[in-house]
Write an enzyme that holds these catalytic residues in place. Structure first.
Site, PDB file in Angstrom:
ATOM      1  N   TYR A 421       0.834  -1.204   0.000  1.00 48.64           N
ATOM      2  CA  TYR A 421       0.000   0.000   0.000  1.00 48.64           C
ATOM      3  C   TYR A 421       0.868   1.252   0.000  1.00 48.64           C
ATOM      4  O   TYR A 421       2.043   1.221   0.376  1.00 48.64           O
ATOM      5  CB  TYR A 421      -0.977   0.014   1.185  1.00 48.64           C
ATOM      6  N   CYS A 422       0.267   2.369  -0.426  1.00 45.19           N
ATOM      7  CA  CYS A 422       0.908   3.692  -0.325  1.00 45.19           C
ATOM      8  C   CYS A 422      -0.129   4.642   0.270  1.00 45.19           C
ATOM      9  O   CYS A 422      -0.990   4.211   1.040  1.00 45.19           O
ATOM     10  CB  CYS A 422       1.414   4.162  -1.688  1.00 45.19           C
ATOM     11  N   ALA A 423      -0.077   5.910  -0.078  1.00 46.97           N
ATOM     12  CA  ALA A 423      -1.028   6.863   0.500  1.00 46.97           C
ATOM     13  C   ALA A 423      -2.403   6.765  -0.145  1.00 46.97           C
ATOM     14  O   ALA A 423      -3.424   6.837   0.538  1.00 46.97           O
ATOM     15  CB  ALA A 423      -0.487   8.280   0.373  1.00 46.97           C
TER      16      ALA A 423
END
Length: 470
Positions: A421-423
């Site tokens: 995941y990222c932002a």
């Protein structure tokens, strides 16, 4: 007098358009300059000057394009040594644009040639300062970039020069002046820039940590240098392009706007020195893409992440884009010096799919699904910046920042499933495309990233306010 900020979100970049009495000055333009020329024509005005605040690292400036297309003079501040004809002004020099006046204020620190331009209106009143990377809203320019081009310019030396430039040249100016910086939040040229892109100098004196009146020089240096990270790898290469010159964008577009059939595209991809760059959004890419493609979506910080993830600025690139966005992709690559686009797939990904060629996909899961399968044994990779991770992250996640992924493949298991995941899902899809290139198959990307994760109450660490956004 008319002064207008022209902001480009992809690069967190601000250029400025100053017009008076039929004459125009452009400050820190992007490389695709037709919009500035059109704006001047709409004002029935002629571009007289192109003012550069410094040799930029994060983009290729349009100063040479404007000079060649309009005959405008290029102006740099003191100590600049461009490899082409330009005016190298002295501290205190004055230039006239119609009835307005532009005064050169040499403010070394971000770079040695860094210059602030003080703008006077037609009545001779001081109006604003165009500060480049010397003074941002909430921050000042980082002093560690120039050493990657000239090793003698240490970050300590430049930080101390910046301390004196701010206190001796900027802070004595009147509080009512409008501050017009070159960047806003999202740029890697500073560590804590505000999302606001203008302010008054007086308010900055009250709120900007670097302008505290009681700050000693050593305190300034210590605070300025804390929280810095390695700059993007393309920065020094852009500096050299801005110093030495570059090919015209028109010729780059002619080369890049080369429509390729599926068969021609396939032949090109067989060459080791050709990269497939897919500029569609993360959702479209995940549903199907050409094996070996790198995904960097146009609808995000495209140029910055291209610069971070493609190490060779001369890399040969062939494009897969949404219909009608081929030229936009080429132009935005050129903004950061990637000039070697050699063609695009005619008909885009659909042409490839309809030809019956092999495709790959990326599994995506919602934050709700992530919450259902979460336990303390699941392997979770967070590809946000370290500063974001330290501020707050999913419990048990491992942080591998996207720009470090190529040197940390051993942190991604090939024999076990894992979550990425990222932002918000943009960077994690870049990561996913790279992982797919390198043989990783058993992983899922979280749609919506940490923004959706927070809404679904997955176990998270306690929030801590970041001290840097780098």
């Amino acid at each position: 007098m008319k002064i207008e900020q022209i902001y480009t979100g992809c690069l967190s970049h601000a250029a400025y358009f100053l017009e008076s009495e039929g004459e125009v000055a452009i400050f820190d333009p992007l490389r695709d300059v037709d919009s500035y020329i059109s704006k001047a024509e709409a004002e029935h005005a002629k571009i007289k000057y192109v003012f550069e605040t410094h040799f930029h690292a994060d983009f290729v400036s349009g100063h040479l394009e404007l000079k060649d297309k309009t005959g405008a003079d290029i102006v740099f501040g003191p100590t600049a040594k461009p490899s082409y004809n330009a005016i190298v002004a002295n501290d205190g020099d004055v230039f006239y644009v119609g009835k307005c006046m532009v005064k050169v204020i040499h403010t070394p620190g971000h770079t040695m040639e860094s210059t602030t331009y003080l703008i006077f209106d037609e009545n001779g009143n001081q109006n604003s300062i165009i500060t480049g990377d010397t003074l941002f809203i909430g921050d000042v320019g980082r002093p560690d970039l120039a050493q990657h081009v000239n090793s003698e310019l240490t970050q300590d030396k430049l930080a101390r020069l910046l301390f004196h430039s701010l206190r001796e040249k900027i802070m004595p100016l009147d509080d009512y002046l409008i501050v017009y910086p070159n960047h806003g939040a999202g740029s890697a040229c500073g560590k804590m820039m505000s999302k606001e892109t203008t302010d008054t100098l007086g308010h900055q004196k009250e709120t900007n940590y670097a302008l505290r009146k009681d700050m000693t020089e050593d305190e300034f240096v210590s605070e300025l240098l804390s929280g810095l990270t390695d700059p993007p790898g393309y920065f020094p290469k852009n500096v050299l392009l801005n110093i030495n010159g570059y090919n015209h964008l028109d010729s780059i577009l002619i080369q890049g706007k080369n429509p390729l059939t599926v068969d021609d595209f396939l032949k090109m991809t067989e060459a080791d020195d050709v990269m497939i760059l897919d500029t569609r959004n993360a959702s479209a890419f995940a549903q199907g893409f050409i094996p070996g493609s790198l995904n960097v979506g146009l609808d995000g910080s495209f140029a910055t992440w291209v610069g971070e993830m493609i190490s060779d600025i001369n890399q040969k690139i062939i494009l897969v884009t949404d219909a009608g966005r081929e030229e936009e992709s080429i132009v935005r690559l050129s903004r950061v010096g990637y000039d070697n686009t050699i063609g695009y797939l005619k008909g885009g990904f659909d042409a490839w799919k309809n030809a019956g060629k092999n495709i790959e996909t990326v599994e995506r899961i919602s934050a709700e699904k992530f919450k259902e399968i979460y336990d303390d044994k699941i392997i979770i990779l967070d590809v946000r910046k370290n500063s974001e991770f330290e501020s707050e992250h999913v419990v048990n996640a491992i942080n591998i920042p996207l720009n470090k992924i190529n040197s940390h493949f051993d942190s991604f298991p090939k024999d076990k499933p894992f979550i990425v995941y990222c932002a918000g899902g943009y960077r994690s899809m870049i990561a996913a495309s790279i992982l797919k290139q390198n043989g990783f198959k058993d992983f899922a990307d979280v749609t919506g990233g940490f923004a959706d994760i927070r809404k679904n109450d997955l176990p998270r660490t306690a929030y801590s306010a970041p001290t840097t956004l780098l």
